[in-house]
Design an enzyme around this catalytic site. Structure first.
Site, short mmCIF file in Angstrom:
data_model
loop_
_atom_site.label_atom_id
_atom_site.label_comp_id
_atom_site.label_asym_id
_atom_site.label_seq_id
_atom_site.Cartn_x
_atom_site.Cartn_y
_atom_site.Cartn_z
N HIS A 18 0.84 -1.21 0.00
CA HIS A 18 0.00 0.00 0.00
C HIS A 18 0.88 1.26 0.00
O HIS A 18 0.61 2.21 -0.73
CB HIS A 18 -0.89 0.05 1.26
CG HIS A 18 -1.94 -1.01 1.32
ND1 HIS A 18 -2.14 -1.80 2.43
CD2 HIS A 18 -2.87 -1.41 0.41
CE1 HIS A 18 -3.14 -2.63 2.20
NE2 HIS A 18 -3.60 -2.42 0.99
N LYS A 42 -16.33 -7.47 5.48
CA LYS A 42 -15.16 -8.31 5.78
C LYS A 42 -15.00 -8.34 7.28
O LYS A 42 -15.36 -7.38 7.96
CB LYS A 42 -13.90 -7.67 5.20
CG LYS A 42 -13.71 -7.83 3.72
CD LYS A 42 -12.37 -7.26 3.32
CE LYS A 42 -12.17 -7.32 1.82
NZ LYS A 42 -10.93 -6.66 1.39
N ARG A 91 -1.57 -6.42 -8.13
CA ARG A 91 -0.41 -7.26 -7.81
C ARG A 91 -0.17 -8.30 -8.89
O ARG A 91 0.94 -8.53 -9.32
CB ARG A 91 -0.63 -7.97 -6.47
CG ARG A 91 -0.50 -7.05 -5.29
CD ARG A 91 -1.06 -7.68 -4.08
NE ARG A 91 -2.46 -8.01 -4.30
CZ ARG A 91 -3.31 -8.34 -3.35
NH1 ARG A 91 -2.90 -8.44 -2.10
NH2 ARG A 91 -4.57 -8.60 -3.62
N SER A 129 -2.99 -7.90 2.86
CA SER A 129 -3.32 -7.73 4.28
C SER A 129 -3.75 -9.07 4.89
O SER A 129 -3.42 -9.37 6.03
CB SER A 129 -4.45 -6.71 4.44
OG SER A 129 -4.04 -5.45 3.96
#
Ligand code: PNS
Length: 164
Positions: A18, A42, A91, A129
């Site tokens: 990030h 989440k 990514r 994460s």
């Protein structure tokens, strides 16, 4: 043109990946608003206020970066901030489908706003994460994945959770 960009996400917790995206965006846009999403479906480790606090601490070094939080639709928030760009990090190909869908949907909702995808630096391409939390949960080393302050907070949080 002084373009304002919003970099939205869950940031639970913020990772080196990030920060790589934030640093690079700060060089591309007049202002970057890092926006912590409040209404995400989440299970989160850190409450939003803690994620905002961590990000503020980590982004202090960049004068044109601001940290905020938002509820509701991202495009409504971005419009309110007069942002013309949404930044997302990519990514790998596996991210692409979700990002593609989100970028198109946001474009449909707000045609005046564009999504800019930045490829995460290759040294960060495997960081997420969720992986950080999973490794920490089993006592693994996360030093190369997150800044030291985040590492300590993650382990403290895990200790607290185990003590309950
Ligand atoms: O870090 P994440 O979890 O991948 O970020 C996802 C996020 C917060 C950017 C996305 O879920 C979002 O924009 N949520 C706000 C609600 C919204 O606008 N949904 C429609 C997106 S097409």
């Amino acid at each position: 043109m002084r373009i304002i960009a919003v970099y939205p996400g869950s940031f639970d917790p913020p990772t080196n990946g990030h920060l790589d995206i934030i640093e690079r965006s700060s060089r591309m846009f007049a202002r970057v608003v890092v926006a912590v999403a409040l209404n995400i479906r989440k299970n989160v480790l850190f409450p939003p206020a803690e994620r905002v606090r961590m990000l503020r601490r980590l982004t202090r070094r960049w004068g044109n970066v601001e940290v905020d939080s938002f509820r509701g639709l991202l495009v409504d928030y971005a419009r309110g901030r007069e942002a013309r760009v949404l930044v997302r990090g990519l990514r790998a190909i596996s991210d692409f489908e979700y990002e593609f869908q989100m970028a198109h949907m946001n474009k449909k909702l707000a045609p005046e706003i564009d999504t800019v995808m930045l490829m995460t630096g290759e040294q960060h391409s495997y960081i997420s994460s969720n992986i950080v939390k999973e490794i920490a949960m089993f006592g693994g080393k996360i030093d190369d994945l997150v800044p030291p302050v985040v590492r300590d907070l993650v382990f403290n949080k895990m200790k607290g959770a185990k003590g309950k």
